[in-house]
Each structure stands twice: as structure tokens, then as C-alpha cells.
Design a protein around this motif. Structure first.
Motif, PDB file in Angstrom:
ATOM      1  N   ILE A   1       0.842  -1.212   0.000  1.00 33.41           N
ATOM      2  CA  ILE A   1       0.000   0.000   0.000  1.00 33.41           C
ATOM      3  C   ILE A   1       0.875   1.260   0.000  1.00 33.41           C
ATOM      4  CG2 ILE A   1      -1.550   1.344   1.503  1.00 33.41           C
ATOM      5  CD1 ILE A   1      -2.931  -1.382   2.122  1.00 33.41           C
ATOM      6  N   LEU A   2       1.970   1.194   0.732  1.00 38.00           N
ATOM      7  CA  LEU A   2       2.848   2.366   0.800  1.00 38.00           C
ATOM      8  C   LEU A   2       3.670   2.512  -0.474  1.00 38.00           C
ATOM      9  CD1 LEU A   2       3.986   2.156   4.519  1.00 38.00           C
ATOM     10  CD2 LEU A   2       2.344   3.725   3.497  1.00 38.00           C
ATOM     11  N   LYS A   3       4.231   1.386  -0.935  1.00 44.53           N
ATOM     12  CA  LYS A   3       5.109   1.433  -2.110  1.00 44.53           C
ATOM     13  C   LYS A   3       4.331   1.939  -3.326  1.00 44.53           C
ATOM     14  CE  LYS A   3       7.548  -2.168  -4.618  1.00 44.53           C
ATOM     15  NZ  LYS A   3       6.408  -2.307  -5.473  1.00 44.53           N
ATOM     16  N   ASP A   4       3.113   1.426  -3.507  1.00 49.16           N
ATOM     17  CA  ASP A   4       2.314   1.802  -4.686  1.00 49.16           C
ATOM     18  C   ASP A   4       1.383   2.985  -4.399  1.00 49.16           C
ATOM     19  OD1 ASP A   4       3.580  -0.329  -5.811  1.00 49.16           O
ATOM     20  OD2 ASP A   4       1.880  -1.720  -5.617  1.00 49.16           O
ATOM     21  N   ARG A   5       1.550   3.606  -3.245  1.00 48.56           N
ATOM     22  CA  ARG A   5       0.719   4.756  -2.837  1.00 48.56           C
ATOM     23  C   ARG A   5      -0.787   4.466  -3.006  1.00 48.56           C
ATOM     24  NH1 ARG A   5       3.492   9.690  -2.110  1.00 48.56           N
ATOM     25  NH2 ARG A   5       1.607  10.864  -2.595  1.00 48.56           N
ATOM     26  N   LEU A   6      -1.177   3.254  -2.647  1.00 50.53           N
ATOM     27  CA  LEU A   6      -2.585   2.880  -2.796  1.00 50.53           C
ATOM     28  C   LEU A   6      -3.487   3.687  -1.852  1.00 50.53           C
ATOM     29  CD1 LEU A   6      -2.284  -1.022  -3.108  1.00 50.53           C
ATOM     30  CD2 LEU A   6      -2.458   0.680  -4.922  1.00 50.53           C
ATOM     31  N   TRP A   7      -2.860   4.257  -0.802  1.00 50.29           N
ATOM     32  CA  TRP A   7      -3.637   5.054   0.143  1.00 50.29           C
ATOM     33  C   TRP A   7      -4.109   6.365  -0.483  1.00 50.29           C
ATOM     34  CZ3 TRP A   7      -1.402   9.762   0.638  1.00 50.29           C
ATOM     35  CH2 TRP A   7      -0.022   9.860   0.361  1.00 50.29           C
ATOM     36  N   ASP A   8      -3.448   6.768  -1.577  1.00 51.77           N
ATOM     37  CA  ASP A   8      -3.708   8.091  -2.150  1.00 51.77           C
ATOM     38  C   ASP A   8      -4.900   8.027  -3.100  1.00 51.77           C
ATOM     39  OD1 ASP A   8      -3.425  10.735  -2.526  1.00 51.77           O
ATOM     40  OD2 ASP A   8      -1.571  10.635  -3.688  1.00 51.77           O
ATOM     41  N   ASP A   9      -6.042   7.709  -2.518  1.00 57.60           N
ATOM     42  CA  ASP A   9      -7.277   7.535  -3.280  1.00 57.60           C
ATOM     43  C   ASP A   9      -8.344   8.271  -2.456  1.00 57.60           C
ATOM     44  OD1 ASP A   9      -9.854   6.423  -3.884  1.00 57.60           O
ATOM     45  OD2 ASP A   9      -8.881   4.657  -4.748  1.00 57.60           O
ATOM     46  N   PRO A  10      -9.131   9.148  -3.104  1.00 59.49           N
ATOM     47  CA  PRO A  10     -10.109   9.944  -2.338  1.00 59.49           C
ATOM     48  C   PRO A  10     -10.998   9.079  -1.437  1.00 59.49           C
ATOM     49  CG  PRO A  10     -10.094  10.588  -4.666  1.00 59.49           C
ATOM     50  CD  PRO A  10      -9.152   9.422  -4.537  1.00 59.49           C
ATOM     51  N   ALA A  11     -11.279   7.869  -1.868  1.00 57.64           N
ATOM     52  CA  ALA A  11     -12.160   7.001  -1.071  1.00 57.64           C
ATOM     53  C   ALA A  11     -11.588   6.740   0.321  1.00 57.64           C
ATOM     54  CB  ALA A  11     -12.358   5.673  -1.798  1.00 57.64           C
ATOM     55  N   TYR A  12     -10.268   6.787   0.448  1.00 54.32           N
ATOM     56  CA  TYR A  12      -9.643   6.473   1.740  1.00 54.32           C
ATOM     57  C   TYR A  12      -9.431   7.707   2.614  1.00 54.32           C
ATOM     58  CZ  TYR A  12      -8.662   2.046  -0.622  1.00 54.32           C
ATOM     59  OH  TYR A  12      -8.763   0.867  -1.285  1.00 54.32           O
ATOM     60  N   HIS A  13      -9.789   8.883   2.094  1.00 50.41           N
ATOM     61  CA  HIS A  13      -9.544  10.100   2.865  1.00 50.41           C
ATOM     62  C   HIS A  13     -10.757  10.582   3.655  1.00 50.41           C
ATOM     63  CE1 HIS A  13      -5.445  10.992   1.419  1.00 50.41           C
ATOM     64  NE2 HIS A  13      -5.828  10.295   0.364  1.00 50.41           N
ATOM     65  N   ALA A  14     -11.952  10.103   3.280  1.00 51.91           N
ATOM     66  CA  ALA A  14     -13.164  10.575   3.945  1.00 51.91           C
ATOM     67  C   ALA A  14     -13.233  10.019   5.364  1.00 51.91           C
ATOM     68  CB  ALA A  14     -14.383  10.128   3.143  1.00 51.91           C
ATOM     69  N   ARG A  15     -13.265  10.923   6.360  1.00 51.81           N
ATOM     70  CA  ARG A  15     -13.282  10.499   7.761  1.00 51.81           C
ATOM     71  C   ARG A  15     -14.650   9.963   8.187  1.00 51.81           C
ATOM     72  NH1 ARG A  15      -8.520  12.160  11.207  1.00 51.81           N
ATOM     73  NH2 ARG A  15      -7.069  12.469   9.518  1.00 51.81           N
ATOM     74  N   GLN A  16     -14.629   8.824   8.837  1.00 48.29           N
ATOM     75  CA  GLN A  16     -15.862   8.300   9.405  1.00 48.29           C
ATOM     76  C   GLN A  16     -15.936   8.721  10.869  1.00 48.29           C
ATOM     77  OE1 GLN A  16     -16.443   4.181   8.558  1.00 48.29           O
ATOM     78  NE2 GLN A  16     -15.709   4.377   6.468  1.00 48.29           N
ATOM     79  N   ALA A  17     -17.103   8.507  11.489  1.00 46.74           N
ATOM     80  CA  ALA A  17     -17.290   8.959  12.878  1.00 46.74           C
ATOM     81  C   ALA A  17     -16.361   8.183  13.822  1.00 46.74           C
ATOM     82  CB  ALA A  17     -18.734   8.778  13.301  1.00 46.74           C
ATOM     83  N   VAL A  18     -16.267   6.886  13.648  1.00 44.46           N
ATOM     84  CA  VAL A  18     -15.395   6.069  14.497  1.00 44.46           C
ATOM     85  C   VAL A  18     -14.161   5.729  13.670  1.00 44.46           C
ATOM     86  CG1 VAL A  18     -15.146   3.902  15.768  1.00 44.46           C
ATOM     87  CG2 VAL A  18     -17.306   5.153  15.833  1.00 44.46           C
ATOM     88  N   THR A  19     -12.986   6.116  14.176  1.00 41.58           N
ATOM     89  CA  THR A  19     -11.759   5.881  13.431  1.00 41.58           C
ATOM     90  C   THR A  19     -11.078   4.636  13.952  1.00 41.58           C
ATOM     91  OG1 THR A  19     -10.450   7.275  14.913  1.00 41.58           O
ATOM     92  CG2 THR A  19     -11.458   8.333  12.985  1.00 41.58           C
TER      93      THR A  19
END
Ligand SMILES: *Cc1c(COP(=O)(O)O)cnc(C)c1O
Length: 395
Positions: free
Chosen positions: A377-395
């Protein structure tokens, strides 16, 4: 001896669960026992269940089972309410035991609700108490003879840093202070010897490492020689010496039973009682050895694959509880990506990715696989997707 007993848990296929420090997974024996309680006890026996099914004794009986895992003698632990409430009860009792002192000492590694409950209690007592919050490494030097109560969480919920329970309790007692330990991240995670350390009070929850389910009741311990002197701030009818005498005046029940407040959550406690069966035959020393092996392996794998992550936990495993955390600016999104890839940990603001190690159902293969997925996930920057940035109420 191995403590691994994955077959006793109902874990979803394809999930590596590294969040048992926040909400333990479902032991297989729970659903049947709860269903049996609902239909066979509540449904069939109605109100008679309080007597014939032992509902009224549950808080003490289940308390003894939890007590066994934290080094408490039978009869010194009782279940009920939430941990926030138990913190309030322990702290108010501790302050009454040191009426001439005005200071409560805690640290910045404590969980916010513990500190909020202390602030609320101070405001409502209006006796001029002070809550002093120091850094965890400064606790020892701040235990002075002005301190009424030292109130600490044994294992830091964010970093996993673990206090030396015996040494701090000893220092508190040498200064004439009362010691309160919050064992939320210790019960079922690390060996705890409450009786040996001599602390006056301990509290904790049962939905984390004890797998009691969301909303499972908390526990409170009072050192047995003191329990009869404690004057409960929350003087509920089920902590009364004779609830069914319906006296107009409160008389506390003998011992720790006085920390009961109202009607116990029988369904939740039934789930917890069943969940505690998975601990049968587990040696806490073996559990600790397995937990350290898993966390050390994870740290090594992550160090090799994820150079951008900084360990937020102590390097020395003896100074950690059963979790490992990393600082990472994109920690939230990375954790969301990890969860989408079947590895469940969690995130704590501002930048902490947290992983719990629970050797009853996590093995070395899980830990290696989790680190591999994190590395990808880090090497391919898979985290850099808008779907993963939206904060939910419980983290
Ligand atoms: C999890 C946790 C809590 C949660 O309190 P609840 O009243 O059960 O919501 C409180 N304190 C600590 C130290 C915790 O880790």
C-alpha cells in the motif's frame, strides 16, 4: 506452550484482525449462549430468571472470572456500567480516603474520558481539587505528599507504552497517595498482578482484549482490606446491603458489591461470560511471550518494507503492552486502504496507526501477511485515493 486457539473465534474469511485491542472479535460460543439466555431464560422464565438463572449474581461471578486474569483474589472485582463510570467511582472513593489532600496526578498518556471524568468530579465536589497532568516519564518525580490519588492507565492506548505498575504503586504509597490503575489495555493483554502490587483500585473494560462484545460491562477492583470502608459516590440500590428491603436510607453492601449501581446488563454479561471461556487454560506468561514474538516480528517486517513509518511505541518489548503503533502523516488514509485490503487496525489522531496483537487468534503468518500488504500500500501509494480520505465517525 502455544496459546493459539483461532478455532474458537468466528473471524470473517480473508480478514487479519489487528484491532482486538479496541473491540475483540466474536468467540464462537457466544451466539448460542446468548440465544439460549434470551429464549431459555428470559423468554421461558420471565422475571423468575433473576433468581433461578442467577442473573443477580452475574456481576460478582463474572467479576471473579475477570479477576482471575488480573491477579485479583475472588470477591474483589465486580462488573457493571461503563469504564467511564467506574473511573468516577474509583476516583471519588480515593479522594474521600485522603480528605486532607487536593491533588489528583495523572499523565498525558491517559485516555481522555478518564481525565474528563476527573475534571467533572472535581467541579461537582467543589473542594478545590486539582488535576495535574504530566508527561508519562515525569510521573514518578511528581508523586509528592500533596497527591491524594495517582490515576493512570497502565498501557497507553495510543503508543502501547506500559508503566511499571509495581514501582509506581510503591512510590504512590510511600507518598501516602491512593493508587488507581486503569487496565483497559492490560486485562487479557499482559500479565497483571493486582494483589501483589497492592493498588487500592483498578478499573477496566471487557470489550477489548476480553472479547465481551460492543458495550460489554466494565469492571472495578477494590483491595479487599479496604472495600468495607469505601463510601460509594453512586449509591445505587443494587449496591445496597439489602436492595429488596427497599429501605429509605442507603447502607452499602459488604465489600466491592457496593460499587454496583443499578440493574446489571444481563444480555451483555451473558455474552462476556461465554467469551471468557476462551481463556480456560491460558497461561498469561505464555500469552505475553507470544505477544512479544508477534509484535517484534511485525516491527521487523514493517521496518524492512515501510521505511516511511516511524515507530511510535517503545522499542523495548518489555516497555510495551500488546500493541504497536506507527506515526505516519497519511496514517488515516493508509489505515482505510489496509482495511479495504483485509487488514484491520485503527487510527488515532493526529497521525497514529495502531495494531493490536492478540495471540489467541493471531499467528506469525498473519503478522507477516499484514506487513506485506502494508508495504504494498505504501510502495504503490494505494492510500492516495479519495475514497480512503473521507473520515468516518469512528476511526
Ligand atoms: C477504552 C477505554 C475507555 C473507554 O471507556 P468507556 O466508558 O468504556 O467508553 C476508557 N479508558 C481507557 C483507558 C480506555 O482504554
Amino acid at each position: 506452550m502455544s496459546v493459539l486457539r483461532k478455532h474458537l473465534f468466528d473471524l470473517p474469511e480473508g480478514v487479519i484482525y489487528l484491532d482486538g485491542n479496541s473491540l475483540g472479535p466474536l468467540p464462537k460460543c457466544v451466539a448460542g449462549r446468548v440465544a439460549q439466555m434470551v429464549t431459555g431464560e428470559w423468554g421461558a422464565h420471565l422475571i423468575k430468571g433473576w433468581n433461578i438463572d442467577g442473573w443477580m449474581d452475574q456481576p460478582a461471578r463474572v467479576g471473579d472470572r475477570v479477576g482471575h486474569l488480573i491477579g485479583a483474589v475472588p470477591g474483589s472485582v465486580v462488573m457493571g456500567d461503563t469504564l467511564s463510570i467506574k473511573v468516577y467511582q474509583a476516583l471519588s472513593a480515593a479522594l474521600q480516603m485522603r480528605p486532607a489532600r487536593r491533588m489528583i496526578l495523572s499523565d498525558s498518556g491517559n485516555f481522555p474520558t478518564d481525565l474528563y471524568m476527573a475534571e467533572g468530579l472535581i467541579r461537582h465536589l467543589s473542594h478545590g481539587h486539582d488535576l495535574k497532568i504530566v508527561r508519562p516519564e515525569e510521573v514518578m518525580e511528581n508523586i509528592t505528599n500533596e497527591v491524594a490519588a495517582v490515576m493512570l492507565t497502565h498501557v497507553d492506548y495510543r503508543t502501547g507504552r506500559m508503566h511499571d505498575m509495581a514501582a509506581i504503586t510503591k512510590a504512590a504509597h510511600a507518598a501516602g497517595a491512593v493508587m488507581i490503575w486503569d487496565l483497559a489495555h492490560s486485562a487479557g493483554a499482559v500479565p497483571v498482578d493486582l494483589a501483589a502490587c497492592g493498588a487500592e483500585f483498578a478499573v477496566g473494560c471487557s470489550y477489548k482484549y476480553l472479547n465481551g462484545g460492543p458495550g460489554a460491562p466494565a469492571f472495578i477492583y477494590i483491595r479487599p482490606d479496604l472495600a468495607d470502608q469505601v463510601d460509594p459516590a453512586l449509591a445505587g440500590w443494587l449496591g445496597h446491603a439489602a436492595p429488596f428491603a427497599f429501605d429509605l436510607e442507603y447502607r452499602p453492601a459488604p465489600g466491592v458489591a457496593r460499587m454496583r449501581v443499578g440493574t446489571p446488563p444481563v444480555l451483555q454479561m451473558t455474552a462476556l461470560d461465554a467469551a471468557l471461556d476462551v481463556w480456560e487454560g491460558v497461561d498469561m506468561g505464555d500469552l505475553r511471550a507470544a505477544s512479544i514474538a508477534l509484535s517484534e516480528r511485525f516491527i521487523a517486517e514493517v521496518a524492512a518494507r515501510c521505511p516511511g513509518l516511524a515507530l511510535a511505541s517503545p522499542h523495548d518489548p518489555e516497555l510495551r503492552g500488546s500493541q504497536v503503533s506507527f506515526h505516519f502523516t497519511h496514517g488515516y488514509a493508509t489505515m482505510q486502504a489496509l482495511i479495504a485490503h483485509g487488514v484491520i487496525g485503527d487510527f488515532r489522531a493526529p497521525d497514529i496507526m495502531r495494531f493490536g496483537f492478540t495471540p489467541l487468534y493471531i499467528d506469525e503468518g498473519d503478522v507477516i501477511a499484514a506487513a506485506e500488504i502494508l508495504g504494498r500500500i505504501l510502495k504503490d501509494r494505494l492510500w492516495d485515493d479519495p475514497a480512503y480520505h473521507a473520515r468516518q465517525a469512528v476511526t
